[in-house]
Design a protein around this motif. Structure first.
Motif, PDB file in Angstrom:
ATOM      1  N   ARG A 191       0.784  -1.035   0.000  1.00 12.53           N
ATOM      2  CA  ARG A 191      -0.047  -0.098  -0.039  1.00 12.53           C
ATOM      3  C   ARG A 191       1.024   1.291  -0.134  1.00 12.53           C
ATOM      4  O   ARG A 191       1.861   1.019   0.572  1.00 12.53           O
ATOM      5  CB  ARG A 191      -0.976  -0.074   1.159  1.00 12.53           C
ATOM      6  CG  ARG A 191      -1.764  -1.312   1.360  1.00 12.53           C
ATOM      7  CD  ARG A 191      -3.043  -1.234   2.056  1.00 12.53           C
ATOM      8  NE  ARG A 191      -3.828  -2.439   2.462  1.00 12.53           N
ATOM      9  CZ  ARG A 191      -4.443  -3.242   1.361  1.00 12.53           C
ATOM     10  NH1 ARG A 191      -4.235  -2.667   0.150  1.00 12.53           N
ATOM     11  NH2 ARG A 191      -4.901  -4.255   1.565  1.00 12.53           N
TER      12      ARG A 191
ATOM     13  N   ASP B  82      -8.228  -6.420  -4.540  1.00  8.57           N
ATOM     14  CA  ASP B  82      -8.457  -6.537  -3.054  1.00  8.57           C
ATOM     15  C   ASP B  82      -8.330  -7.848  -2.914  1.00  8.57           C
ATOM     16  O   ASP B  82      -7.735  -8.403  -1.765  1.00  8.57           O
ATOM     17  CB  ASP B  82      -9.783  -5.983  -3.035  1.00  8.57           C
ATOM     18  CG  ASP B  82     -10.036  -4.666  -2.947  1.00  8.57           C
ATOM     19  OD1 ASP B  82      -8.893  -3.822  -2.435  1.00  8.57           O
ATOM     20  OD2 ASP B  82     -11.107  -3.992  -3.274  1.00  8.57           O
ATOM     21  N   ARG B  83      -8.803  -8.794  -3.707  1.00 10.39           N
ATOM     22  CA  ARG B  83      -8.971 -10.376  -3.406  1.00 10.39           C
ATOM     23  C   ARG B  83      -8.594 -10.984  -4.589  1.00 10.39           C
ATOM     24  O   ARG B  83      -9.097 -10.685  -5.687  1.00 10.39           O
ATOM     25  CB  ARG B  83     -10.190 -10.655  -3.019  1.00 10.39           C
ATOM     26  CG  ARG B  83     -10.734 -10.023  -1.562  1.00 10.39           C
ATOM     27  CD  ARG B  83     -12.339 -10.467  -1.248  1.00 10.39           C
ATOM     28  NE  ARG B  83     -13.090 -10.142  -2.428  1.00 10.39           N
ATOM     29  CZ  ARG B  83     -14.452 -10.626  -2.302  1.00 10.39           C
ATOM     30  NH1 ARG B  83     -14.789 -11.458  -1.178  1.00 10.39           N
ATOM     31  NH2 ARG B  83     -15.218 -10.017  -3.243  1.00 10.39           N
TER      32      ARG B  83
ATOM     33  N   LEU C 263     -11.497  -5.553  -7.260  1.00 10.69           N
ATOM     34  CA  LEU C 263     -10.877  -4.231  -6.764  1.00 10.69           C
ATOM     35  C   LEU C 263     -12.173  -3.498  -6.791  1.00 10.69           C
ATOM     36  O   LEU C 263     -12.921  -3.294  -7.532  1.00 10.69           O
ATOM     37  CB  LEU C 263     -10.032  -3.498  -7.470  1.00 10.69           C
ATOM     38  CG  LEU C 263      -9.620  -2.392  -7.194  1.00 10.69           C
ATOM     39  CD1 LEU C 263      -8.829  -2.340  -5.958  1.00 10.69           C
ATOM     40  CD2 LEU C 263      -8.666  -1.713  -8.188  1.00 10.69           C
TER      41      LEU C 263
ATOM     42  N   LYS D  61     -11.587   3.029  -4.656  1.00 14.45           N
ATOM     43  CA  LYS D  61     -11.681   3.931  -3.613  1.00 14.45           C
ATOM     44  C   LYS D  61     -11.316   5.293  -4.206  1.00 14.45           C
ATOM     45  O   LYS D  61     -10.262   5.608  -5.024  1.00 14.45           O
ATOM     46  CB  LYS D  61     -11.119   3.444  -2.370  1.00 14.45           C
ATOM     47  CG  LYS D  61     -11.630   2.316  -1.959  1.00 14.45           C
ATOM     48  CD  LYS D  61     -10.755   1.893  -0.515  1.00 14.45           C
ATOM     49  CE  LYS D  61     -11.628   0.709   0.218  1.00 14.45           C
ATOM     50  NZ  LYS D  61     -11.515  -0.440  -0.412  1.00 14.45           N
TER      51      LYS D  61
ATOM     52  N   ASN E 294      -7.262   6.276  -4.325  1.00 17.99           N
ATOM     53  CA  ASN E 294      -6.627   5.486  -5.122  1.00 17.99           C
ATOM     54  C   ASN E 294      -5.505   6.182  -5.767  1.00 17.99           C
ATOM     55  O   ASN E 294      -6.133   7.287  -6.402  1.00 17.99           O
ATOM     56  CB  ASN E 294      -7.431   4.628  -5.864  1.00 17.99           C
ATOM     57  CG  ASN E 294      -6.568   3.476  -6.611  1.00 17.99           C
ATOM     58  OD1 ASN E 294      -5.685   3.609  -7.377  1.00 17.99           O
ATOM     59  ND2 ASN E 294      -6.987   2.048  -6.555  1.00 17.99           N
TER      60      ASN E 294
ATOM     61  N   GLN F  85     -17.036  -1.767  -8.653  1.00 14.53           N
ATOM     62  CA  GLN F  85     -16.151  -2.953  -8.304  1.00 14.53           C
ATOM     63  C   GLN F  85     -15.535  -3.509  -9.544  1.00 14.53           C
ATOM     64  O   GLN F  85     -16.342  -3.938 -10.628  1.00 14.53           O
ATOM     65  CB  GLN F  85     -17.038  -4.293  -7.801  1.00 14.53           C
ATOM     66  CG  GLN F  85     -16.167  -5.330  -7.353  1.00 14.53           C
ATOM     67  CD  GLN F  85     -17.119  -6.349  -6.888  1.00 14.53           C
ATOM     68  OE1 GLN F  85     -18.198  -6.618  -7.194  1.00 14.53           O
ATOM     69  NE2 GLN F  85     -16.329  -7.263  -6.169  1.00 14.53           N
TER      70      GLN F  85
END
Length: 144
Positions: A17, A23-24, A37, A40, A43, A102
């Motif tokens: 970061r 994200d996953r 992702l 945000k 970002n 997303q």
């Protein structure tokens, strides 16, 4: 057995970061991987409420890194190695996603020769295909 979605993404990729663009890891096998992702506002690659082209390319590269990291860690019991983008071919971005979107990024391995992997990538925003390309990733000998 641990659910793949519950794995801390930072254990699979060399990025830290604020330069993490996935994200996953949602799914992974020898030839395919999918990540997500949530974009945000803070970002690094957001400008005027949109996730810009550089962020989309880095998101694809980190999806490749997560696949290799998962295979190394969970299948080969090896350390995570650092990869670099070798080339990007036929990049098409039809829309920049907004903050709050997303992204679902899917990669499919087209070939792997020694430490070089060629993938076909697709990025979706709410089921709409917004980007695609071929990306070549070269693994280095450096470990994280």
């Amino acid at each position: 057995m641990m659910n793949i979605k519950d794995i801390d993404i930072l254990t699979l990729i060399p990025q830290r970061r604020p330069f993490v663009m996935i994200d996953r890891l949602l799914s992974c096998n020898d030839t395919e991987a999918t990540t997500d992702l949530i974009i945000k506002e803070d970002n690094l690659f957001c400008k005027d409420g949109f996730f810009i082209e550089t962020g989309i390319m880095e998101n694809i590269a980190q999806t490749c890194a997560a696949r290799i990291g998962y295979i190394n860690m969970y299948q080969k019991d090896e350390n995570i190695k650092i990869g670099v983008i070798g080339s990007i071919k036929d990049l098409i971005i039809t829309k920049l996603p907004k903050v709050g979107s997303q992204l679902i990024t899917k990669i499919k391995v087209l070939s792997e020769v020694f430490s070089i992997t060629l993938v076909e990538a697709e990025v979706y925003d709410n089921k709409e295909l917004i980007a695609r390309c071929e990306m070549k990733i070269s693994l280095t000998d450096k470990e994280i």
